[in-house]
Scaffold this active site. Structure first.
Site, PDB file in Angstrom:
ATOM      1  N   MET A 118       0.846  -1.204   0.000  1.00  0.00           N
ATOM      2  CA  MET A 118       0.000   0.000   0.000  1.00  0.00           C
ATOM      3  C   MET A 118       0.879   1.252   0.000  1.00  0.00           C
ATOM      4  O   MET A 118       0.401   2.350   0.315  1.00  0.00           O
ATOM      5  CB  MET A 118      -0.930  -0.014   1.208  1.00  0.00           C
ATOM      6  CG  MET A 118      -1.901  -1.191   1.166  1.00  0.00           C
ATOM      7  SD  MET A 118      -3.395  -0.896   2.087  1.00  0.00           S
ATOM      8  CE  MET A 118      -2.750  -0.654   3.724  1.00  0.00           C
TER       9      MET A 118
ATOM     10  N   LEU B  20       6.642   3.162   1.577  1.00  0.00           N
ATOM     11  CA  LEU B  20       7.578   2.030   1.654  1.00  0.00           C
ATOM     12  C   LEU B  20       8.647   2.249   2.728  1.00  0.00           C
ATOM     13  O   LEU B  20       9.103   3.364   2.958  1.00  0.00           O
ATOM     14  CB  LEU B  20       8.235   1.812   0.282  1.00  0.00           C
ATOM     15  CG  LEU B  20       7.270   1.522  -0.867  1.00  0.00           C
ATOM     16  CD1 LEU B  20       8.036   1.301  -2.169  1.00  0.00           C
ATOM     17  CD2 LEU B  20       6.377   0.323  -0.580  1.00  0.00           C
TER      18      LEU B  20
ATOM     19  N   HIS C 220       9.229  -3.428   3.490  1.00  0.00           N
ATOM     20  CA  HIS C 220       8.919  -3.629   2.064  1.00  0.00           C
ATOM     21  C   HIS C 220      10.197  -3.921   1.272  1.00  0.00           C
ATOM     22  O   HIS C 220      10.206  -4.786   0.388  1.00  0.00           O
ATOM     23  CB  HIS C 220       8.261  -2.374   1.471  1.00  0.00           C
ATOM     24  CG  HIS C 220       6.953  -1.995   2.109  1.00  0.00           C
ATOM     25  ND1 HIS C 220       6.786  -0.838   2.833  1.00  0.00           N
ATOM     26  CD2 HIS C 220       5.748  -2.624   2.120  1.00  0.00           C
ATOM     27  CE1 HIS C 220       5.539  -0.759   3.261  1.00  0.00           C
ATOM     28  NE2 HIS C 220       4.881  -1.829   2.848  1.00  0.00           N
TER      29      HIS C 220
ATOM     30  N   GLN D 281     -10.552  -2.541   1.891  1.00  0.00           N
ATOM     31  CA  GLN D 281     -10.077  -3.294   3.055  1.00  0.00           C
ATOM     32  C   GLN D 281     -10.015  -2.451   4.332  1.00  0.00           C
ATOM     33  O   GLN D 281      -9.595  -2.932   5.382  1.00  0.00           O
ATOM     34  CB  GLN D 281      -8.731  -3.951   2.760  1.00  0.00           C
ATOM     35  CG  GLN D 281      -7.546  -3.006   2.654  1.00  0.00           C
ATOM     36  CD  GLN D 281      -6.306  -3.723   2.145  1.00  0.00           C
ATOM     37  OE1 GLN D 281      -6.266  -4.196   1.022  1.00  0.00           O
ATOM     38  NE2 GLN D 281      -5.278  -3.807   2.983  1.00  0.00           N
TER      39      GLN D 281
ATOM     40  N   LYS E 198       4.941 -10.214   9.104  1.00  0.00           N
ATOM     41  CA  LYS E 198       4.333  -9.234  10.016  1.00  0.00           C
ATOM     42  C   LYS E 198       2.811  -9.335   9.974  1.00  0.00           C
ATOM     43  O   LYS E 198       2.147  -9.275  10.992  1.00  0.00           O
ATOM     44  CB  LYS E 198       4.769  -7.817   9.651  1.00  0.00           C
ATOM     45  CG  LYS E 198       4.560  -6.840  10.773  1.00  0.00           C
ATOM     46  CD  LYS E 198       4.357  -5.447  10.275  1.00  0.00           C
ATOM     47  CE  LYS E 198       2.900  -5.213  10.078  1.00  0.00           C
ATOM     48  NZ  LYS E 198       2.549  -3.939   9.529  1.00  0.00           N
TER      49      LYS E 198
ATOM     50  N   ARG F 290       2.185   2.607   9.401  1.00  0.00           N
ATOM     51  CA  ARG F 290       1.355   3.268  10.417  1.00  0.00           C
ATOM     52  C   ARG F 290       2.181   3.774  11.605  1.00  0.00           C
ATOM     53  O   ARG F 290       1.664   4.536  12.421  1.00  0.00           O
ATOM     54  CB  ARG F 290       0.263   2.315  10.895  1.00  0.00           C
ATOM     55  CG  ARG F 290      -0.819   2.105   9.849  1.00  0.00           C
ATOM     56  CD  ARG F 290      -1.991   1.324  10.406  1.00  0.00           C
ATOM     57  NE  ARG F 290      -3.134   1.361   9.506  1.00  0.00           N
ATOM     58  CZ  ARG F 290      -3.463   0.388   8.645  1.00  0.00           C
ATOM     59  NH1 ARG F 290      -2.729  -0.700   8.564  1.00  0.00           N
ATOM     60  NH2 ARG F 290      -4.521   0.511   7.870  1.00  0.00           N
TER      61      ARG F 290
END
Ligand code: AMP
Length: 277
Positions: free
Chosen positions: A30, A33, A37, A61, A149, A185
């Site tokens: 998403m 990065l 990632h 989602q 994760k 996040r």
């Protein structure tokens, strides 16, 4: 590095790579990065010739009260990271491009989507499985890379690929942590909250130690984990669970391979982490 915004242009680039005899991988993301990632991109480069990274903040989602609108979208920086890490193609579609018609079809993986994040985020895994199925159909990779994760996500995607005989392999890469499991996040947290958030991995380490010392009673282990999180500061525990690593069913005594997983809201972020023992 090529950047494609449409499904048609992805198909064109993929067809050319196939004609050149290249093996193809996909790293679905998403964006925003980070080193987690990048570890997936590096693993993909080792295994295949032509690495595709998709960057798409998938609206379906996210729950109605979740962070879809404020989710970070630093696309310029993301493209730099992809370029620096040898990505061949970035697919960065608009929402309209991905949901271009009525979309009456979805992929519903049963049972293993019900516990853990499935309970707190109704509909989340149906949306994740559906978008991954769409991305697999568009890119048609030989291998797709996911992170440990998001353990439940990786298990759900593996199940979907097996159940629907999708012609690709799923590789799950280890969780990258900088004390805390690295996540897009984490940007929502200030330095005090970041320090507090270290309690997630600390509690997992405590669980590991208890198991190593011979404790098998999962209720006892979960109680200790909760203590560590409560002591660290104000937080809302969505779940702390010890479950069978394959079926995701709750385990009372540790006598098989288990997943110890937790989701904790340290406002304003909801954080997850897990270990397999
Ligand atoms: P996201 O952009 O958060 O949807 O994540 C895209 C992919 O990167 C997923 O397969 C995640 O599991 C993986 N990922 C995210 N953070 C990490 C991390 N800290 N370590 C390993 N993989 C990660």
């Amino acid at each position: 590095m090529k950047v494609a915004n449409t499904i048609a242009s992805v198909r064109k680039y993929i067809a050319a790579a196939r004609r050149a005899g290249k093996s193809i991988s996909l790293v679905p993301t998403m964006g925003a990065l980070h080193i987690g990632h990048v570890s997936l991109i590096k693993a993909a480069r080792k295994k295949t010739d032509f690495v595709v990274v998709s960057i798409f903040v998938n609206p379906t989602q996210f729950g109605p009260k979740e962070d879809f609108k404020k989710y970070p979208r630093p696309i310029k920086k993301d493209l730099q990271i992809c370029r620096a890490n040898g990505v061949a193609l970035v697919f960065n579609p608009s929402v309209k491009q991905m949901y271009h018609c009525e979309n009456l079809t979805s992929v519903n993986v049963k049972k293993i989507t019900e516990p853990l994040c499935g309970r707190c985020r109704p509909g989340h895994f149906r949306a994740v499985a559906t978008i991954c199925a769409k991305l697999f159909n568009i890119v048609q990779p030989d291998i797709a890379f996911f992170g440990q994760k998001d353990a439940q996500q990786a298990i759900v995607i593996k199940q979907m690929v097996t159940d629907l005989d999708m012609p690709l392999k799923i590789v799950v890469c280890p969780t990258i942590r900088d004390g805390l499991a690295v996540s897009s996040r984490n940007k929502y947290l200030n330095s005090r909250q970041k320090k507090q958030a270290l309690c997630l991995y600390e509690s997992l380490q405590k669980a590991k130690k208890m198991v190593k010392s011979g404790i098998t009673d999962t209720a006892k282990i979960i109680k200790q984990m909760k203590e560590i999180i409560r002591k660290a500061g104000p937080a809302k525990i969505d779940y702390i669970e010890i479950i069978d690593a394959r079926t995701l069913e709750k385990v009372k005594k540790i006598d098989r391979k288990v997943l110890i997983a937790l989701a904790v809201k340290i406002s304003p972020a909801r954080l997850i982490d897990n270990i397999v023992l």
